[in-house]
Design a protein around this motif. Structure first.
Motif, PDB file in Angstrom:
ATOM      1  N   PRO A 158       0.784  -1.245   0.000  1.00 30.64           N
ATOM      2  CA  PRO A 158       0.000   0.000   0.000  1.00 30.64           C
ATOM      3  C   PRO A 158       0.813   1.291   0.000  1.00 30.64           C
ATOM      4  CG  PRO A 158      -0.089  -1.060   2.144  1.00 30.64           C
ATOM      5  CD  PRO A 158       0.637  -1.997   1.232  1.00 30.64           C
ATOM      6  N   ASN A 159       2.061   1.278   0.411  1.00 26.93           N
ATOM      7  CA  ASN A 159       2.837   2.519   0.521  1.00 26.93           C
ATOM      8  C   ASN A 159       3.863   2.686  -0.595  1.00 26.93           C
ATOM      9  OD1 ASN A 159       1.408   3.058   2.846  1.00 26.93           O
ATOM     10  ND2 ASN A 159       2.912   2.087   4.153  1.00 26.93           N
ATOM     11  N   VAL A 160       3.646   2.036  -1.711  1.00 23.00           N
ATOM     12  CA  VAL A 160       4.600   2.080  -2.819  1.00 23.00           C
ATOM     13  C   VAL A 160       4.276   3.259  -3.740  1.00 23.00           C
ATOM     14  CG1 VAL A 160       5.438   0.771  -4.818  1.00 23.00           C
ATOM     15  CG2 VAL A 160       4.888  -0.411  -2.716  1.00 23.00           C
ATOM     16  N   PRO A 161       5.307   4.004  -4.195  1.00 22.91           N
ATOM     17  CA  PRO A 161       5.053   5.112  -5.131  1.00 22.91           C
ATOM     18  C   PRO A 161       4.581   4.607  -6.505  1.00 22.91           C
ATOM     19  CG  PRO A 161       7.394   4.977  -4.549  1.00 22.91           C
ATOM     20  CD  PRO A 161       6.692   3.912  -3.800  1.00 22.91           C
ATOM     21  N   MET A 162       3.946   5.495  -7.241  1.00 23.75           N
ATOM     22  CA  MET A 162       3.381   5.130  -8.541  1.00 23.75           C
ATOM     23  C   MET A 162       4.445   4.632  -9.513  1.00 23.75           C
ATOM     24  SD  MET A 162       0.799   7.270 -11.039  1.00 23.75           S
ATOM     25  CE  MET A 162      -0.259   7.777  -9.713  1.00 23.75           C
ATOM     26  N   SER A 163       5.627   5.205  -9.467  1.00 20.05           N
ATOM     27  CA  SER A 163       6.690   4.771 -10.386  1.00 20.05           C
ATOM     28  C   SER A 163       7.084   3.312 -10.123  1.00 20.05           C
ATOM     29  CB  SER A 163       7.908   5.680 -10.255  1.00 20.05           C
ATOM     30  OG  SER A 163       8.393   5.667  -8.926  1.00 20.05           O
ATOM     31  N   LYS A 164       7.103   2.912  -8.865  1.00 12.97           N
ATOM     32  CA  LYS A 164       7.435   1.529  -8.507  1.00 12.97           C
ATOM     33  C   LYS A 164       6.320   0.578  -8.941  1.00 12.97           C
ATOM     34  CE  LYS A 164       9.848  -1.592  -6.173  1.00 12.97           C
ATOM     35  NZ  LYS A 164      10.875  -2.323  -6.886  1.00 12.97           N
ATOM     36  N   VAL A 165       5.066   1.015  -8.781  1.00 15.19           N
ATOM     37  CA  VAL A 165       3.934   0.203  -9.229  1.00 15.19           C
ATOM     38  C   VAL A 165       4.021  -0.005 -10.735  1.00 15.19           C
ATOM     39  CG1 VAL A 165       1.413   0.127  -9.470  1.00 15.19           C
ATOM     40  CG2 VAL A 165       2.426   0.969  -7.360  1.00 15.19           C
ATOM     41  N   SER A 166       4.309   1.068 -11.458  1.00 20.16           N
ATOM     42  CA  SER A 166       4.433   0.996 -12.912  1.00 20.16           C
ATOM     43  C   SER A 166       5.555   0.048 -13.327  1.00 20.16           C
ATOM     44  CB  SER A 166       4.686   2.388 -13.485  1.00 20.16           C
ATOM     45  OG  SER A 166       4.947   2.324 -14.863  1.00 20.16           O
ATOM     46  N   GLU A 167       6.675   0.172 -12.660  1.00 21.86           N
ATOM     47  CA  GLU A 167       7.845  -0.655 -12.986  1.00 21.86           C
ATOM     48  C   GLU A 167       7.581  -2.135 -12.712  1.00 21.86           C
ATOM     49  OE1 GLU A 167      12.135  -1.200 -10.913  1.00 21.86           O
ATOM     50  OE2 GLU A 167      11.541   0.869 -11.375  1.00 21.86           O
ATOM     51  N   GLU A 200     -11.421   6.973 -10.770  1.00 21.69           N
ATOM     52  CA  GLU A 200     -11.737   6.508  -9.420  1.00 21.69           C
ATOM     53  C   GLU A 200     -11.813   4.991  -9.346  1.00 21.69           C
ATOM     54  OE1 GLU A 200     -15.063   8.613  -7.769  1.00 21.69           O
ATOM     55  OE2 GLU A 200     -14.067  10.548  -7.948  1.00 21.69           O
ATOM     56  N   ARG A 201     -11.087   4.312 -10.205  1.00 25.65           N
ATOM     57  CA  ARG A 201     -10.991   2.861 -10.129  1.00 25.65           C
ATOM     58  C   ARG A 201      -9.861   2.459  -9.193  1.00 25.65           C
ATOM     59  NH1 ARG A 201     -11.023  -0.098 -15.711  1.00 25.65           N
ATOM     60  NH2 ARG A 201     -11.550  -1.811 -14.325  1.00 25.65           N
ATOM     61  N   LEU A 202      -8.858   3.319  -9.049  1.00 21.28           N
ATOM     62  CA  LEU A 202      -7.732   3.083  -8.141  1.00 21.28           C
ATOM     63  C   LEU A 202      -7.656   4.224  -7.144  1.00 21.28           C
ATOM     64  CD1 LEU A 202      -4.666   1.997 -10.313  1.00 21.28           C
ATOM     65  CD2 LEU A 202      -6.028   0.568  -8.808  1.00 21.28           C
ATOM     66  N   GLN A 203      -7.221   3.886  -5.935  1.00 19.09           N
ATOM     67  CA  GLN A 203      -6.964   4.913  -4.932  1.00 19.09           C
ATOM     68  C   GLN A 203      -5.765   4.454  -4.123  1.00 19.09           C
ATOM     69  OE1 GLN A 203     -10.235   5.980  -2.414  1.00 19.09           O
ATOM     70  NE2 GLN A 203      -9.010   7.353  -1.195  1.00 19.09           N
ATOM     71  N   PHE A 204      -4.773   5.311  -4.042  1.00 19.41           N
ATOM     72  CA  PHE A 204      -3.581   5.014  -3.267  1.00 19.41           C
ATOM     73  C   PHE A 204      -3.808   5.472  -1.834  1.00 19.41           C
ATOM     74  CE2 PHE A 204      -2.069   5.018  -7.582  1.00 19.41           C
ATOM     75  CZ  PHE A 204      -1.117   4.021  -7.600  1.00 19.41           C
ATOM     76  N   SER A 205      -3.056   4.892  -0.898  1.00 19.88           N
ATOM     77  CA  SER A 205      -3.186   5.289   0.505  1.00 19.88           C
ATOM     78  C   SER A 205      -2.539   6.656   0.719  1.00 19.88           C
ATOM     79  CB  SER A 205      -2.539   4.251   1.415  1.00 19.88           C
ATOM     80  OG  SER A 205      -1.138   4.253   1.239  1.00 19.88           O
ATOM     81  N   LYS A 206      -2.883   7.298   1.826  1.00 19.37           N
ATOM     82  CA  LYS A 206      -2.319   8.609   2.142  1.00 19.37           C
ATOM     83  C   LYS A 206      -0.814   8.516   2.378  1.00 19.37           C
ATOM     84  CE  LYS A 206      -6.539  10.401   4.114  1.00 19.37           C
ATOM     85  NZ  LYS A 206      -7.242  10.894   5.278  1.00 19.37           N
ATOM     86  N   CYS A 209      -8.895  23.390  -8.907  1.00 25.62           N
ATOM     87  CA  CYS A 209      -8.132  24.313  -8.059  1.00 25.62           C
ATOM     88  C   CYS A 209      -6.662  23.914  -7.896  1.00 25.62           C
ATOM     89  CB  CYS A 209      -8.782  24.425  -6.684  1.00 25.62           C
ATOM     90  SG  CYS A 209      -8.682  22.920  -5.697  1.00 25.62           S
ATOM     91  N   GLY A 210      -6.282  22.695  -8.275  1.00 24.25           N
ATOM     92  CA  GLY A 210      -4.890  22.267  -8.175  1.00 24.25           C
ATOM     93  C   GLY A 210      -4.506  21.665  -6.835  1.00 24.25           C
ATOM     94  N   LYS A 211      -5.452  21.543  -5.927  1.00 25.28           N
ATOM     95  CA  LYS A 211      -5.194  20.958  -4.611  1.00 25.28           C
ATOM     96  C   LYS A 211      -4.874  19.464  -4.775  1.00 25.28           C
ATOM     97  CE  LYS A 211      -7.669  20.189  -0.278  1.00 25.28           C
ATOM     98  NZ  LYS A 211      -8.952  20.413   0.410  1.00 25.28           N
ATOM     99  N   PRO A 212      -3.891  18.921  -4.026  1.00 24.35           N
ATOM    100  CA  PRO A 212      -3.579  17.496  -4.158  1.00 24.35           C
ATOM    101  C   PRO A 212      -4.719  16.612  -3.642  1.00 24.35           C
ATOM    102  CG  PRO A 212      -2.096  18.564  -2.584  1.00 24.35           C
ATOM    103  CD  PRO A 212      -3.010  19.612  -3.109  1.00 24.35           C
ATOM    104  N   ILE A 213      -5.056  15.573  -4.437  1.00 28.23           N
ATOM    105  CA  ILE A 213      -6.110  14.623  -4.071  1.00 28.23           C
ATOM    106  C   ILE A 213      -5.586  13.207  -4.299  1.00 28.23           C
ATOM    107  CG2 ILE A 213      -8.055  16.164  -4.493  1.00 28.23           C
ATOM    108  CD1 ILE A 213      -8.332  14.978  -7.277  1.00 28.23           C
TER     109      ILE A 213
END
Length: 131
Positions: free
Chosen positions: A43-52, A68-74, A85-89
């Motif tokens: 659950p705490n893996v960055p997107m680049s690692k998931v892609s790789e 909204e098919r995928l959601q990463f943990s905080k 507005c550019g706010k991180p989500i």
């Protein structure tokens, strides 16, 4: 019958709303299941690692997050920006504040403006006939 070329494999197929053929769609769904399981296990893996590790392009991962098919943990550090507005989500296209603001503005479109209500009640606003 609408026949089109698949965006991925370029083969002809009977178009039914999706720009990719059923065979490529099945492959994409298999990749999605693989990514979903990988994220559940890590659950705490960055997107680049998931892609790789899953061999799925980052653009496709972002597309699934926007849908909204995928959601990463905080804790994963993966953030995308609200399109308004550019706010991180963490998932979707808009933050909760922008969603509620848009919902309220759309609701206002369906209600009748006060000026039109007053016009309807005004007796002089009735239809007249010329003789």
């Amino acid at each position: 019958m609408d026949v089109r070329n698949c965006k991925i494999c370029k083969n002809l197929f009977n178009y039914q709303g999706s720009p990719i053929c059923p065979a490529c769609n099945k492959k994409m769904e298999d990749k999605f299941a693989k990514v979903r399981e990988y994220i559940r296990d890590n659950p705490n893996v960055p997107m680049s690692k998931v892609s790789e590790d899953t061999e799925v392009p980052i653009q496709q991962l972002k597309k699934w997050v926007r849908q909204e098919r995928l959601q990463f943990s905080k804790d994963s550090g993966v953030k995308i920006d609200c399109e308004s507005c550019g706010k991180p989500i963490l998932t979707g296209r808009y933050c909760n504040e922008c969603k509620s603001r848009m919902t309220n503005s759309f609701t206002g479109l369906y209600s009748e403006p006060a000026a039109q209500k007053a016009k309807k009640k005004d007796a002089s606003a009735k239809m007249r006939f010329l003789e």
